[in-house]
Design a protein around this motif. Sequence first.
Motif, PDB file in Angstrom:
ATOM      1  N   GLY A  43       0.788  -1.222   0.000  1.00  0.00           N
ATOM      2  CA  GLY A  43       0.000   0.000   0.000  1.00  0.00           C
ATOM      3  C   GLY A  43       0.822   1.275   0.000  1.00  0.00           C
ATOM      4  N   GLY A  44       1.998   1.258  -0.678  1.00  0.00           N
ATOM      5  CA  GLY A  44       2.817   2.460  -0.742  1.00  0.00           C
ATOM      6  C   GLY A  44       3.533   2.764   0.548  1.00  0.00           C
ATOM      7  N   GLY A  45       3.706   1.748   1.407  1.00  0.00           N
ATOM      8  CA  GLY A  45       4.358   1.976   2.675  1.00  0.00           C
ATOM      9  C   GLY A  45       5.827   2.308   2.562  1.00  0.00           C
ATOM     10  N   ARG A  46       6.467   1.877   1.479  1.00  0.00           N
ATOM     11  CA  ARG A  46       7.881   2.190   1.290  1.00  0.00           C
ATOM     12  C   ARG A  46       8.026   3.270   0.225  1.00  0.00           C
ATOM     13  N   PRO A  47       9.172   3.934   0.176  1.00  0.00           N
ATOM     14  CA  PRO A  47       9.359   4.980  -0.835  1.00  0.00           C
ATOM     15  C   PRO A  47       9.332   4.406  -2.258  1.00  0.00           C
ATOM     16  N   LEU A  48       8.934   5.245  -3.187  1.00  0.00           N
ATOM     17  CA  LEU A  48       9.044   4.907  -4.600  1.00  0.00           C
ATOM     18  C   LEU A  48      10.505   5.077  -5.004  1.00  0.00           C
ATOM     19  N   LEU A  69       9.841   9.527  -1.746  1.00  0.00           N
ATOM     20  CA  LEU A  69      10.633   9.258  -2.938  1.00  0.00           C
ATOM     21  C   LEU A  69      12.066   8.910  -2.569  1.00  0.00           C
ATOM     22  N   ASP A  70      12.609   7.910  -3.252  1.00  0.00           N
ATOM     23  CA  ASP A  70      14.012   7.518  -3.074  1.00  0.00           C
ATOM     24  C   ASP A  70      14.655   7.476  -4.455  1.00  0.00           C
ATOM     25  N   VAL A  71      15.544   8.432  -4.741  1.00  0.00           N
ATOM     26  CA  VAL A  71      16.197   8.521  -6.049  1.00  0.00           C
ATOM     27  C   VAL A  71      17.564   7.856  -5.969  1.00  0.00           C
ATOM     28  N   GLY A  94      12.708  -5.916  -8.463  1.00  0.00           N
ATOM     29  CA  GLY A  94      11.987  -5.095  -7.501  1.00  0.00           C
ATOM     30  C   GLY A  94      12.882  -4.227  -6.651  1.00  0.00           C
ATOM     31  N   ALA A  95      14.196  -4.233  -6.915  1.00  0.00           N
ATOM     32  CA  ALA A  95      15.108  -3.377  -6.154  1.00  0.00           C
ATOM     33  C   ALA A  95      14.809  -1.899  -6.409  1.00  0.00           C
ATOM     34  N   ARG A 116       5.880  -4.661 -15.443  1.00  0.00           N
ATOM     35  CA  ARG A 116       4.437  -4.602 -15.670  1.00  0.00           C
ATOM     36  C   ARG A 116       3.622  -5.036 -14.447  1.00  0.00           C
ATOM     37  N   ASP A 117       4.222  -5.828 -13.538  1.00  0.00           N
ATOM     38  CA  ASP A 117       3.503  -6.306 -12.351  1.00  0.00           C
ATOM     39  C   ASP A 117       3.847  -5.520 -11.090  1.00  0.00           C
ATOM     40  N   ASN A 118       4.540  -4.392 -11.227  1.00  0.00           N
ATOM     41  CA  ASN A 118       4.912  -3.611 -10.050  1.00  0.00           C
ATOM     42  C   ASN A 118       3.652  -3.007  -9.423  1.00  0.00           C
ATOM     43  N   PRO A 119       3.393  -3.283  -8.113  1.00  0.00           N
ATOM     44  CA  PRO A 119       2.138  -2.835  -7.503  1.00  0.00           C
ATOM     45  C   PRO A 119       2.223  -1.488  -6.795  1.00  0.00           C
ATOM     46  N   HIS A 120       3.382  -0.837  -6.780  1.00  0.00           N
ATOM     47  CA  HIS A 120       3.510   0.384  -5.975  1.00  0.00           C
ATOM     48  C   HIS A 120       2.534   1.438  -6.491  1.00  0.00           C
ATOM     49  N   PRO A 121       1.637   1.933  -5.634  1.00  0.00           N
ATOM     50  CA  PRO A 121       0.620   2.882  -6.114  1.00  0.00           C
ATOM     51  C   PRO A 121       1.202   4.189  -6.629  1.00  0.00           C
ATOM     52  N   ALA A 122       2.358   4.616  -6.105  1.00  0.00           N
ATOM     53  CA  ALA A 122       2.938   5.879  -6.560  1.00  0.00           C
ATOM     54  C   ALA A 122       3.522   5.768  -7.965  1.00  0.00           C
TER      55      ALA A 122
END
Length: 324
Positions: free
Chosen positions: A84-89, A116-118, A134-135, A286-292
């Motif tokens: 649910g977006g708990g970690r940074p994008l 955000l994590d760049v 997924g890294a 294509r299967d990345n679930p991160h909402p951001a």
Amino acid sequence: MDLDTVRTFVAAADAGQFQQAAAELAVTQQAVSKRIAALERGLGVRLFTRTPRGAELTIDGQAFLPHARELLRVAERAVASVRGGGRPLRVDVIASRIASSGLMRGFHRAHPEVDLDVVMLFDVGTAVDAVRSGAIDASFRAVAVPGRPLPEDIESVRVLDEPLELLVGPAHALAGAWSVTVAELAGHRIWMPGIVPGTEWAAYYGDLAAEFGLTIEATGPNFGSDALLDTIADTPALATFVGERTLPRLPPGDAPDAAGPAGHGLRRIPVTDPTPVYPHSLLWHRDNPHPALATLRAHLAAAPGGHGGAGTWVPGWVLPRRTH
């Protein structure tokens, strides 16, 4: 340690009865008894004593209970960190002074609520592997390089075609030009230290040089952009390419568009007929679930992209592009 057995132990300790714990967990009383027995075997101690009133914790059970609760809290925090977006994008931008970094700064200003994590990965192979594992959640790259097509589970969309401009010092032969054609660059030394074989930018500039007969040199150590600007400013025989969004602009005054540190006298000159554009694309699994990630894609889709068309050039391997 099996978290289901730990959760069952905590439920039984709180209820004081295996039957009530079973009802709360929506399992049978026999399942509760088996889980508690398995936990006791693993720990090598008795956790409960059966009494006419139900089940009471032993001394060992009392000692284990606070640790069991902490195990469950840690498990909940671990799940929340990736759900649910708990970690940074996490987004890869290659380098800090190029257009893709500017795109992410614009995204951050528009969506400060997104954590955000760049990161900055080196080459397209490393970036694609990180996206697939997924890294990272997304990467800005050229769509591909020759002989290295994108895997089928990686989606891409071109978000910015950035025109290249010629950067020269005040004594360069082209310093007074308001624009220059690609053909007029033939015979001039274009110095771009830091081009590494096998990277997408090496493939891009290699094709650009071959297509138009340009002399693009990558000789010497790469001491960074400040050293590059110093050298270009002081060396009349050298020029370099910069992206339209790469360096800050200074008021042009009576000369072509100025750029870089004040006092250098650098000039950035548009290149035409055709204009080489660097294709910044966003890659994601294509299967990345991160909402951001969807928020980022929508932001980039709405932003001016300067997509190349008539009068522009990109290498043949960039097209056709797969989009989502």
